[in-house]
Design a protein around this motif. Structure first.
Motif, PDB file in Angstrom:
ATOM      1  N   ASP A   1       0.810  -1.221   0.000  1.00  0.00           N
ATOM      2  CA  ASP A   1       0.000   0.000   0.000  1.00  0.00           C
ATOM      3  C   ASP A   1       0.847   1.277   0.000  1.00  0.00           C
ATOM      4  O   ASP A   1       0.320   2.363  -0.202  1.00  0.00           O
ATOM      5  N   LYS A   2       2.154   1.160   0.192  1.00  0.00           N
ATOM      6  CA  LYS A   2       3.053   2.328   0.203  1.00  0.00           C
ATOM      7  C   LYS A   2       3.888   2.441  -1.076  1.00  0.00           C
ATOM      8  O   LYS A   2       4.637   3.387  -1.241  1.00  0.00           O
ATOM      9  N   ARG A   3       3.775   1.488  -1.983  1.00  0.00           N
ATOM     10  CA  ARG A   3       4.582   1.486  -3.204  1.00  0.00           C
ATOM     11  C   ARG A   3       4.160   2.597  -4.159  1.00  0.00           C
ATOM     12  O   ARG A   3       2.989   2.949  -4.214  1.00  0.00           O
ATOM     13  N   LEU A   4       5.131   3.118  -4.927  1.00  0.00           N
ATOM     14  CA  LEU A   4       4.823   4.141  -5.921  1.00  0.00           C
ATOM     15  C   LEU A   4       3.939   3.583  -7.023  1.00  0.00           C
ATOM     16  O   LEU A   4       3.118   4.294  -7.592  1.00  0.00           O
ATOM     17  N   TYR A   5       4.123   2.307  -7.332  1.00  0.00           N
ATOM     18  CA  TYR A   5       3.310   1.652  -8.355  1.00  0.00           C
ATOM     19  C   TYR A   5       3.294   0.160  -8.086  1.00  0.00           C
ATOM     20  O   TYR A   5       4.167  -0.379  -7.401  1.00  0.00           O
ATOM     21  N   VAL A   6       2.282  -0.512  -8.623  1.00  0.00           N
ATOM     22  CA  VAL A   6       2.181  -1.972  -8.567  1.00  0.00           C
ATOM     23  C   VAL A   6       1.935  -2.434  -9.996  1.00  0.00           C
ATOM     24  O   VAL A   6       1.017  -1.945 -10.663  1.00  0.00           O
ATOM     25  N   LEU A   7       2.790  -3.341 -10.475  1.00  0.00           N
ATOM     26  CA  LEU A   7       2.652  -3.859 -11.842  1.00  0.00           C
ATOM     27  C   LEU A   7       1.397  -4.709 -11.977  1.00  0.00           C
ATOM     28  O   LEU A   7       1.054  -5.470 -11.073  1.00  0.00           O
ATOM     29  N   LYS A   8       0.734  -4.596 -13.112  1.00  0.00           N
ATOM     30  CA  LYS A   8      -0.432  -5.433 -13.388  1.00  0.00           C
ATOM     31  C   LYS A   8       0.015  -6.855 -13.716  1.00  0.00           C
ATOM     32  O   LYS A   8      -0.622  -7.821 -13.316  1.00  0.00           O
ATOM     33  N   GLU A   9       1.119  -6.969 -14.463  1.00  0.00           N
ATOM     34  CA  GLU A   9       1.703  -8.273 -14.808  1.00  0.00           C
ATOM     35  C   GLU A   9       3.126  -8.310 -14.271  1.00  0.00           C
ATOM     36  O   GLU A   9       3.859  -7.325 -14.401  1.00  0.00           O
ATOM     37  N   ASP A  10       3.531  -9.419 -13.702  1.00  0.00           N
ATOM     38  CA  ASP A  10       4.866  -9.525 -13.102  1.00  0.00           C
ATOM     39  C   ASP A  10       5.992  -9.305 -14.109  1.00  0.00           C
ATOM     40  O   ASP A  10       7.045  -8.790 -13.747  1.00  0.00           O
ATOM     41  N   ASP A  11       5.779  -9.699 -15.364  1.00  0.00           N
ATOM     42  CA  ASP A  11       6.845  -9.587 -16.369  1.00  0.00           C
ATOM     43  C   ASP A  11       6.702  -8.350 -17.263  1.00  0.00           C
ATOM     44  O   ASP A  11       7.308  -8.269 -18.333  1.00  0.00           O
ATOM     45  N   ALA A  12       5.928  -7.358 -16.843  1.00  0.00           N
ATOM     46  CA  ALA A  12       5.664  -6.174 -17.673  1.00  0.00           C
ATOM     47  C   ALA A  12       6.938  -5.398 -17.999  1.00  0.00           C
ATOM     48  O   ALA A  12       7.103  -4.914 -19.123  1.00  0.00           O
ATOM     49  N   LEU A  13       7.853  -5.279 -17.046  1.00  0.00           N
ATOM     50  CA  LEU A  13       9.089  -4.533 -17.307  1.00  0.00           C
ATOM     51  C   LEU A  13      10.006  -5.293 -18.257  1.00  0.00           C
ATOM     52  O   LEU A  13      10.673  -4.696 -19.099  1.00  0.00           O
ATOM     53  N   GLN A  14      10.033  -6.627 -18.158  1.00  0.00           N
ATOM     54  CA  GLN A  14      10.828  -7.416 -19.094  1.00  0.00           C
ATOM     55  C   GLN A  14      10.263  -7.306 -20.512  1.00  0.00           C
ATOM     56  O   GLN A  14      11.020  -7.241 -21.482  1.00  0.00           O
ATOM     57  N   LYS A  15       8.949  -7.278 -20.631  1.00  0.00           N
ATOM     58  CA  LYS A  15       8.323  -7.103 -21.943  1.00  0.00           C
ATOM     59  C   LYS A  15       8.674  -5.734 -22.518  1.00  0.00           C
ATOM     60  O   LYS A  15       8.955  -5.612 -23.707  1.00  0.00           O
ATOM     61  N   ALA A  16       8.664  -4.710 -21.681  1.00  0.00           N
ATOM     62  CA  ALA A  16       9.027  -3.367 -22.139  1.00  0.00           C
ATOM     63  C   ALA A  16      10.480  -3.346 -22.596  1.00  0.00           C
ATOM     64  O   ALA A  16      10.808  -2.765 -23.630  1.00  0.00           O
ATOM     65  N   ARG A  17      11.351  -3.992 -21.845  1.00  0.00           N
ATOM     66  CA  ARG A  17      12.769  -4.040 -22.218  1.00  0.00           C
ATOM     67  C   ARG A  17      12.968  -4.741 -23.554  1.00  0.00           C
ATOM     68  O   ARG A  17      13.832  -4.356 -24.337  1.00  0.00           O
ATOM     69  N   SER A  18      12.172  -5.741 -23.843  1.00  0.00           N
ATOM     70  CA  SER A  18      12.327  -6.484 -25.099  1.00  0.00           C
ATOM     71  C   SER A  18      11.985  -5.620 -26.317  1.00  0.00           C
ATOM     72  O   SER A  18      12.364  -5.957 -27.433  1.00  0.00           O
ATOM     73  N   ASN A  19      11.280  -4.504 -26.128  1.00  0.00           N
ATOM     74  CA  ASN A  19      10.940  -3.599 -27.228  1.00  0.00           C
ATOM     75  C   ASN A  19      12.066  -2.639 -27.571  1.00  0.00           C
ATOM     76  O   ASN A  19      11.993  -1.947 -28.584  1.00  0.00           O
ATOM     77  N   LEU A  20      13.096  -2.556 -26.737  1.00  0.00           N
ATOM     78  CA  LEU A  20      14.176  -1.595 -26.960  1.00  0.00           C
ATOM     79  C   LEU A  20      15.189  -2.147 -27.949  1.00  0.00           C
ATOM     80  O   LEU A  20      15.387  -3.355 -28.040  1.00  0.00           O
ATOM     81  N   VAL A  21      15.856  -1.231 -28.688  1.00  0.00           N
ATOM     82  CA  VAL A  21      16.766  -1.668 -29.733  1.00  0.00           C
ATOM     83  C   VAL A  21      18.046  -2.275 -29.176  1.00  0.00           C
ATOM     84  O   VAL A  21      18.306  -3.451 -29.382  1.00  0.00           O
ATOM     85  N   ALA A  22      18.843  -1.534 -28.487  1.00  0.00           N
ATOM     86  CA  ALA A  22      20.113  -2.049 -27.959  1.00  0.00           C
ATOM     87  C   ALA A  22      19.861  -2.654 -26.600  1.00  0.00           C
ATOM     88  O   ALA A  22      19.067  -2.160 -25.820  1.00  0.00           O
ATOM     89  N   ARG A  23      20.552  -3.742 -26.321  1.00  0.00           N
ATOM     90  CA  ARG A  23      20.433  -4.385 -25.027  1.00  0.00           C
ATOM     91  C   ARG A  23      21.792  -4.363 -24.337  1.00  0.00           C
ATOM     92  O   ARG A  23      22.811  -4.537 -24.997  1.00  0.00           O
ATOM     93  N   PRO A  24      21.790  -4.163 -23.016  1.00  0.00           N
ATOM     94  CA  PRO A  24      23.076  -4.145 -22.321  1.00  0.00           C
ATOM     95  C   PRO A  24      23.741  -5.523 -22.381  1.00  0.00           C
ATOM     96  O   PRO A  24      23.056  -6.537 -22.459  1.00  0.00           O
TER      97      PRO A  24
END
Length: 168
Positions: free
Chosen positions: A144-167
């Motif tokens: 209840d104190k978090r800035l945000y709560v993800l709707k899907e656990d892997d949402a950030l990984q999915k967003a990262r997969s859309n980026l061109v260069a990967r570290p």
């Protein structure tokens, strides 16, 4: 009327567009392309909009080479030579989300900035996702104190997969 490197068209032309002025080096001033390209959107189940906006605003200010500011519509803009990255925190009928867009500057006669900007943009966005993953993984913060709560656990990984260069 001069406006930061741009000059308005002749008085006989009533327009709200500006013509770029040629610099002493013969390069044309940069002007904004029409529209924006959405890079990714992370769906959230809950968000503290103001707190997340302030956190991301400070985060952008700390990114080397990028100039950050907050627009009147609440979006956060990170700009560098070649273009801008726009971060929008939405909390509307479709549910809360974090949307990231690109706005590229067009430069006449000096088009080599496209690739350089895209690489710098990718580094910034990977860093943004790293920061968001770190916030998400911090179990010391109650739900209840978090800035945000993800709707899907892997949402950030999915967003990262859309980026061109990967570290590496």
């Amino acid at each position: 009327l001069a406006l930061r490197g741009y000059v308005q068209g002749p008085a006989s032309c009533v327009t709200d567009t500006y013509r770029p002025r040629t610099s002493a080096l013969g390069l044309r001033a940069m002007r904004m392309e029409e529209g924006e390209t959405e890079l990714f959107e992370v769906k959230l189940s809950a968000v503290k909009t103001g707190a997340l906006r302030m956190f991301l605003g400070f985060w952008v200010m700390g990114q080397k080479g990028w100039v950050g500011n907050q627009a009147d519509d609440g979006t956060i803009r990170a700009s560098i030579t070649g273009g801008s990255v726009i971060i929008a925190i939405r909390d509307d009928e479709g549910g809360p989300s974090l949307a990231v867009k690109r706005q590229v500057f067009e430069s006449e006669g000096w088009n080599s900035q496209g690739l350089q900007f895209r690489l710098q943009e990718a580094m910034l966005l990977h860093s943004l996702i790293d920061e968001l993953e770190e916030l998400d993984a911090d179990q010391s913060i109650p739900a209840d104190k978090r800035l945000y709560v993800l709707k899907e656990d892997d949402a950030l990984q999915k967003a990262r997969s859309n980026l061109v260069a990967r570290p590496a």
